[in-house]
Design a protein around this motif. Structure first.
Motif: not given
Length: 438
Positions: A286, A290, A304, A308
């Motif tokens: 990520v 991302l 996202t 997370v």
């Protein structure tokens, strides 16, 4: 002055007063009922009071009664309890103590030490048990010899070895501790002292064949006494056979249980390591792929953040499952003597002096009851730790399972909404607003 400060001052004062009182007023021929015995009773009474976490006022009454319970020996051994009560009340009055409930409790606890003991409430039971705690303490043989010597010096009561052993056996067999704590602390060792007394009796007088009617009656009494003795020492029967060893089934049970606990702990650590690795990989991906693209794809921000958050929460509980926790690391000699300590786990002894640890281990080796009690305690606390580990792991896996589903769903919804918005933006003007063309 606060109540705590007043109590502390009173206890310091009573210790100094009783020591001086016994020194000046009690005949030195009372070699058992001396200041040393008083200090031992105070220490045990304090320990029992703390064991039951009694109130500050009740604790004060217990300790004061323990200090004064034998001061009446200044007037001889007969009816010394009544004189002890009067000494206590006079001194407390001189200290300005007027709480009638406290005075009544102190008086009652002192009278509870009269033989035969008949305590009427819980506080009196504590003081009565403390007064005879030596029966199940390592000091028993020294105190026992002092009682015999005191009888000789103060009552002109000289007993032969047989008479003394019979006297002690009769006293020990008919005595019972009143509180569960006293039975736990002193019961087993008292039973061993009973056995040792009976063995001494048999060693000194192996031929107990009755020669007349009186001796026959005495032999019957001994048989009844022995029957009661065997019931009293049921917990210590293994000591009768020095070659006794636990059965293989018991040893196998402990071995298998320990192995199971270790395997379960290893499985829990492996599961936690899996979650740590998986979540660390996801967070790395990520962060690398991302995060840099969120400016160009703002619709992916919420999914996202959800992903997370799920990974961080999973990491937190996985770390909790594997994080080591070490206890204080010190067991006192009192804990070892009372057979309350578990020296099989390093967290309980790493701060102990080596001499205390060595003494405790030698005691454990010599006393199979202590050894198996320690192993049982160790298994219990291993189970407690395992329960915490698996609780954290279950939370971790639940967060990861349902969190990943929510995060993936959020990504799908975000992409679908974004694609729909883009498709609508790409439609020809005549389809979006035909009225404008007219």
């Amino acid at each position: 002055m606060s109540q705590i400060a007043e109590t502390t001052t009173l206890l310091h004062s009573v210790e100094a007063y009783v020591e001086q009182f016994i020194k000046e007023n009690v005949d030195p021929n009372f070699v058992y009922h001396n200041f040393q015995h008083t200090c031992a009773v105070v220490a045990t009474a304090t320990e029992l009071a703390e064991y039951y976490d009694v109130s500050a006022q009740d604790r004060l009454a217990i300790i004061l009664a323990a200090w004064f319970h034998d001061t009446g020996y200044a007037g001889g051994w007969e009816k010394h309890e009544e004189r002890s009560v009067q000494v206590a009340l006079d001194w407390l009055a001189s200290q300005g103590v007027s709480d009638q409930e406290l005075l009544n409790n102190v008086s009652g606890c002192i009278m509870a030490t009269r033989m035969p003991q008949q305590p009427r409430n819980f506080l009196e039971e504590i003081v009565a048990d403390a007064d005879l705690s030596h029966l199940g303490d390592v000091s028993y043989w020294d105190r026992c010899g002092r009682v015999r010597q005191e009888f000789n010096l103060t009552r002109n009561h000289v007993m032969s070895d047989q008479e003394w052993i019979d006297f002690e056996l009769d006293f020990m067999v008919h005595h019972e501790y009143h509180t569960e704590a006293a039975r736990e602390l002193f019961g087993d060792r008292k039973s061993k002292h009973l056995q040792q007394l009976y063995k001494r009796k048999k060693a000194l007088f192996p031929d107990q064949t009755p020669t007349n009617l009186q001796e026959l009656e005495f032999s019957k009494k001994n048989r009844k006494q022995l029957k009661k003795l065997k019931k009293a020492v049921a917990k210590a029967r293994r000591d009768e056979d020095p070659d006794f060893k636990p059965g293989r089934g018991v040893e196998t049970m402990y071995r298998a249980t320990y192995r199971t606990h270790v395997n379960l702990s290893s499985i829990a650590d492996n599961k936690a390591n899996i979650m740590l690795s998986v979540n660390a990989i996801i967070l790395s991906i990520v962060a690398a792929n991302l995060f840099p693209k969120l400016d160009a794809n703002p619709h992916l921000t919420v999914p996202t953040v959800v992903l997370v958050g799920v990974c961080l929460a999973s990491l937190f509980y996985a770390i909790q499952a594997t994080r080591p926790k070490v206890t204080e690391g010190k067991s006192s000699l009192e804990d070892i003597k009372a057979r309350r300590s578990n020296l099989l786990f390093f967290g309980n002894f790493y701060s102990m002096p080596i001499d205390d640890f060595h003494y405790g281990m030698m005691e454990m080796i010599r006393d199979e009851d202590f050894l198996y009690s320690s192993m049982t305690r160790d298994l219990y606390y291993l189970g407690v730790v395992l329960a915490k580990k698996y609780t954290f792991l279950r939370i971790c896996y639940n967060i990861f399972l349902f969190g990943i589903i929510v995060a993936v769903g959020a990504f799908v919804i975000a992409v679908v909404i974004d694609n729909a918005a883009n498709a609508q933006a790409d439609l020809p003007l005549e389809l979006l607003a035909p009225e404008l063309l007219e």
